[in-house]
Write a protein that holds these residues in place. Structure first.
Motif, mmCIF file in Angstrom:
data_model
loop_
_atom_site.group_PDB
_atom_site.id
_atom_site.type_symbol
_atom_site.label_atom_id
_atom_site.label_comp_id
_atom_site.label_asym_id
_atom_site.label_seq_id
_atom_site.Cartn_x
_atom_site.Cartn_y
_atom_site.Cartn_z
ATOM 1 N N GLY A 112 -8.803 -10.788 -0.972
ATOM 2 C CA GLY A 112 -7.619 -10.467 -1.762
ATOM 3 C C GLY A 112 -7.168 -9.044 -1.527
ATOM 4 N N ILE A 113 -7.168 -8.240 -2.576
ATOM 5 C CA ILE A 113 -6.746 -6.848 -2.448
ATOM 6 C C ILE A 113 -7.855 -5.901 -2.884
ATOM 7 C CG2 ILE A 113 -4.282 -7.326 -2.758
ATOM 8 C CD1 ILE A 113 -4.645 -6.247 -5.675
ATOM 9 N N ALA A 114 -7.832 -4.714 -2.299
ATOM 10 C CA ALA A 114 -8.674 -3.596 -2.723
ATOM 11 C C ALA A 114 -7.742 -2.396 -2.776
ATOM 12 C CB ALA A 114 -9.820 -3.364 -1.753
ATOM 13 N N THR A 115 -7.322 -2.037 -3.977
ATOM 14 C CA THR A 115 -6.302 -1.003 -4.113
ATOM 15 C C THR A 115 -6.783 0.132 -5.004
ATOM 16 O OG1 THR A 115 -5.290 -2.246 -5.938
ATOM 17 C CG2 THR A 115 -4.371 -2.578 -3.733
ATOM 18 N N ALA A 116 -6.237 1.341 -4.737
ATOM 19 C CA ALA A 116 -6.554 2.532 -5.530
ATOM 20 C C ALA A 116 -8.067 2.720 -5.609
ATOM 21 C CB ALA A 116 -5.889 2.437 -6.896
ATOM 22 N N PHE A 136 -5.268 -3.627 1.690
ATOM 23 C CA PHE A 136 -5.797 -2.384 1.148
ATOM 24 C C PHE A 136 -4.650 -1.408 0.908
ATOM 25 C CE2 PHE A 136 -8.756 -4.525 3.858
ATOM 26 C CZ PHE A 136 -9.986 -4.411 3.230
ATOM 27 N N ALA A 137 -4.774 -0.594 -0.144
ATOM 28 C CA ALA A 137 -3.748 0.411 -0.409
ATOM 29 C C ALA A 137 -4.264 1.443 -1.399
ATOM 30 C CB ALA A 137 -2.474 -0.239 -0.962
ATOM 31 N N MET A 172 0.657 -1.107 1.600
ATOM 32 C CA MET A 172 -0.461 -1.998 1.856
ATOM 33 C C MET A 172 -0.709 -2.080 3.367
ATOM 34 S SD MET A 172 -1.940 -3.854 -0.669
ATOM 35 C CE MET A 172 -1.645 -4.413 -2.372
ATOM 36 N N ILE A 173 -1.986 -2.166 3.754
ATOM 37 C CA ILE A 173 -2.315 -2.454 5.142
ATOM 38 C C ILE A 173 -3.173 -3.719 5.198
ATOM 39 C CG2 ILE A 173 -2.148 -0.068 5.912
ATOM 40 C CD1 ILE A 173 -5.240 0.012 5.912
ATOM 41 N N ARG A 179 -9.499 -2.283 9.783
ATOM 42 C CA ARG A 179 -10.596 -2.194 10.749
ATOM 43 C C ARG A 179 -10.270 -1.185 11.837
ATOM 44 N NH1 ARG A 179 -13.188 -7.072 14.497
ATOM 45 N NH2 ARG A 179 -15.022 -5.905 15.161
ATOM 46 N N ARG A 180 -9.044 -1.160 12.288
ATOM 47 C CA ARG A 180 -8.662 -0.234 13.362
ATOM 48 C C ARG A 180 -8.876 1.212 12.951
ATOM 49 N NH1 ARG A 180 -4.867 3.051 15.193
ATOM 50 N NH2 ARG A 180 -3.647 2.909 13.265
#
Length: 264
Positions: A112-116, A136-137, A172-173, A179-180
């Motif tokens: 899902g997301i991992a933010t802040a 991610f963001a 968001m990425i 990974r890059r």
């Protein structure tokens, strides 16, 4: 299982898993969650038969950061929430530091997301595996709140320009980009996230526990040192490591072409 059921703990052999369980709140880091995660990391770090710790989450997201509803409610206090904000950020910093200082490797299993502060949690872990489609963001800048504490972990994982772009744009990425730039290690195809994460954890857990402990501590200490000091420190660590029974056993096993029998 934790007291309030916002954090689950499970074990499979020498692998321990802490699972954030606030799915309706996207596993946001309330004060209670921060405290329970911190306690779990400290306890598992000192549990002899645990060799690797995995952090994961239930529901649609890994972790959406701090609990903004909890933070907003604190503004009703006489000091407009200042003491609560300080407590929250302090507890968050203590958690992230505990992960880095934990003698066991800690792996983030991200969907899902991992933010802040959720992205901060990923960056604080030693390794991270993300499901394809994870994003991610550090979007604090979009709501007038620069992600200053996530910046600490982020800037220690990725290049300065990559960190600044995430922090200044709040965009968001995708997992491939994460990974890059070095925020995550591996990408798992849909449906295989847990398997890929546990395979990586099991590979690491098969190594000598004392060697993992020495290596992790040395890595984080030397990375903050000037080059000459880092080499001097690492040389001392290698000497201490060479004197351990596991190093003697490992070298002997390699020369004798047999499996090593690590001390546990």
């Amino acid at each position: 299982m934790s007291g309030e059921h916002i954090l689950f703990e499970t074990r499979v052999g020498s692998l321990a898993r802490l699972t954030l369980n606030r799915p309706a709140a996207r596993n946001s880091l309330s004060v209670a969650m921060l405290e329970q995660l911190h306690d779990g990391i400290l306890r598992l770090g000192e549990t002899p038969d645990v060799h690797v710790i995995i952090l994961s989450g239930t529901g649609p997201a890994f972790c959406a950061g701090h609990d903004l509803r909890e933070l907003t409610a604190a503004r009703l206090q006489p000091d407009k929430g200042q003491s609560f904000f300080q407590e929250t950020m302090s507890k968050c910093s203590q958690l992230m530091t505990a992960i880095v200082h934990c003698p066991k490797p800690v792996i983030a299993q991200v969907h899902g997301i991992a933010t802040a502060a959720g992205a901060q949690l990923v960056a604080s872990c030693d390794l991270a595996v993300a499901e394809r489609g994870a994003r991610f963001a550090t979007p604090g800048v979009n709501i007038g709140l620069f992600c200053s504490t996530p910046m600490v972990a982020l800037s220690r994982n990725v290049s300065r320009k990559a960190a600044m772009e995430l922090l200044l744009t709040g965009e968001m990425i995708e997992a491939d980009e994460a990974r890059r730039i070095g925020l995550i290690n591996r990408i798992a195809e849909t449906g295989s996230l847990e398997e890929v994460t546990e395979d990586l954890a099991a590979q690491i857990a098969s190594k000598a526990p004392a060697t993992l402990r020495i290596g992790k501590e040395a890595f984080y200490r030397q990375i903050e040192m000037p080059l000459t000091e880092a080499y001097s420190f690492a040389s001392q660590v290698m000497t201490v490591n060479m004197m351990l029974p596991d190093a003697e056993e490992g070298i002997s096993a390699f020369l004798e072409k047999r499996e090593a029998n690590w001390q546990r």
